[in-house]
Scaffold this active site. Structure first.
Site, mmCIF file in Angstrom:
data_model
loop_
_atom_site.group_PDB
_atom_site.id
_atom_site.type_symbol
_atom_site.label_atom_id
_atom_site.label_comp_id
_atom_site.label_asym_id
_atom_site.label_seq_id
_atom_site.Cartn_x
_atom_site.Cartn_y
_atom_site.Cartn_z
ATOM 1 C CD GLU A 1 101.267 51.166 -38.449
ATOM 2 O OE1 GLU A 1 100.642 52.106 -38.659
ATOM 3 O OE2 GLU A 1 100.277 50.001 -38.116
ATOM 4 C CG ASN B 1 99.517 55.168 -37.557
ATOM 5 O OD1 ASN B 1 98.903 55.380 -38.673
ATOM 6 N ND2 ASN B 1 99.276 54.280 -37.041
ATOM 7 C CG HIS C 1 98.643 52.908 -41.327
ATOM 8 N ND1 HIS C 1 98.030 52.642 -40.254
ATOM 9 C CD2 HIS C 1 97.661 53.627 -42.121
ATOM 10 C CE1 HIS C 1 96.847 52.114 -40.544
ATOM 11 N NE2 HIS C 1 96.289 52.446 -41.648
HETATM 12 C C1 GLP Z 1 93.889 49.680 -43.274
HETATM 13 C C2 GLP Z 1 94.842 49.871 -44.549
HETATM 14 C C3 GLP Z 1 94.941 50.818 -45.821
HETATM 15 C C4 GLP Z 1 93.910 51.884 -45.137
HETATM 16 C C5 GLP Z 1 93.575 52.334 -43.792
HETATM 17 C C6 GLP Z 1 92.107 53.284 -43.163
HETATM 18 O O1 GLP Z 1 95.097 49.890 -42.662
HETATM 19 N N1 GLP Z 1 96.325 49.132 -44.703
HETATM 20 O O2 GLP Z 1 95.513 50.862 -46.731
HETATM 21 O O3 GLP Z 1 93.960 53.024 -45.764
HETATM 22 O O4 GLP Z 1 93.623 50.835 -42.234
HETATM 23 O O5 GLP Z 1 90.776 52.145 -43.509
HETATM 24 P P1 GLP Z 1 89.962 52.727 -43.183
HETATM 25 O O6 GLP Z 1 89.723 52.821 -44.548
HETATM 26 O O7 GLP Z 1 88.881 51.774 -42.454
HETATM 27 O O8 GLP Z 1 89.059 53.661 -41.743
#
Ligand code: GLP
Length: 255
Positions: A149, A142, A144
């Site tokens: 968020e 999304n 973030h």
């Molecule tokens: C999480 C963390 C982020 C991370 C994101 C992506 O929520 N807070 O810092 O970059 O999700 O995660 P993933 O690498 O598992 O897609």
């Protein structure tokens, strides 16, 4: 390398494994700049190959827990550093070197209690360590960054936040059979912008829309990652699937 006009340098690589060469080069570059730099890590599946590479660097002695001060972006609210599902737990499980640093006091964990005094103390510790020299980042589907968020103002530092529904779904597996947490403690977008160098990774088709919004949409809290276009020293590493929606004018080519 600095990039003007707020446009991150974007490189499309073969994938997460290929990116570890670049990430290690970034870390080595920070170490070569002298002193003991503060390096901040992001968690997530994006960095699985990177943490395996880092663990191997520590295990072989090519990297030592004395080389730098480590920290990270965020923690689930109420989570102790040793608690399963939490971010510090993830980091220390994936890379024993972080565990050694934590034991020595050279890894600065985000305080999971989220209390205003704890967050102020954490920010003061980061500042005493010289501020974040190198920040590794992933991106949520999304848009973030950390747990900022959509809708989060750009101007705030460490704070407690409520997780978006998609973020909770993405975290479900790590907490099963329990419910994923509803809140987290996170570095703010202002904290992230304060890093001297930012390296963001995104791999896979699930990140394509967020990457496109980050690079080509409005610079606006509707896509928190778009704030990186206000920073002049950002490198974005993508694979072809994550780069699918990005116009050619943004891409620097392979590597
Ligand atoms: C999480 C963390 C982020 C991370 C994101 C992506 O929520 N807070 O810092 O970059 O999700 O995660 P993933 O690498 O598992 O897609």
């Amino acid at each position: 390398m600095r990039h003007d006009h707020g446009q991150p340098e974007v490189r499309v690589l073969a994938g997460a494994a290929a990116a570890t060469d670049v990430l290690l080069g970034e870390l080595r570059g920070a170490l070569a700049s002298g002193g003991r730099p503060l390096v901040s890590f992001a968690t997530g599946n994006t960095f699985t190959a990177w943490f395996a590479r880092l663990a191997a660097e520590f295990a072989s002695g090519r990297l030592s827990p004395h080389d730098f001060v480590g920290t990270h972006l965020d923690e689930y609210l109420g989570h102790a550093p040793t608690q399963r599902g939490g971010m510090v737990h993830e980091l220390t499980e994936r890379c024993a070197g972080f565990g050694a640093m934590l034991a020595r006091g050279t890894f600065l964990p985000v305080p999971g209690d989220g209390a205003a005094m704890s967050l102020a103390a954490h920010e003061a510790r980061l500042s005493r360590a010289g501020g974040v020299q190198l920040q590794f980042l992933g991106i949520g589907r999304n848009g973030h960054l950390a747990f900022n968020e959509p809708g989060t103002p750009f101007e705030i530092g460490f704070h407690v936040t409520e997780l978006a529904a998609t973020t909770r779904e993405d975290a479900r597996a790590r907490f099963a059979p329990d419910e994923p947490p509803t809140h987290a403690v996170t570095a703010g977008l202002a904290s992230i912008l304060a890093a001297r160098r930012v390296v963001l990774c995104a791999f896979g088709a699930g990140k394509a829309a967020a990457v496109r919004a980050m690079l080509q949409g409005p610079v606006d809290p509707s896509c928190p990652a778009s704030v990186l276009r206000r920073h002049d020293n950002v490198l974005v590493l993508l694979d072809a699937a994550a780069a699918a929606g990005v116009g050619d004018q943004h891409l620097a080519g392979g590597g």
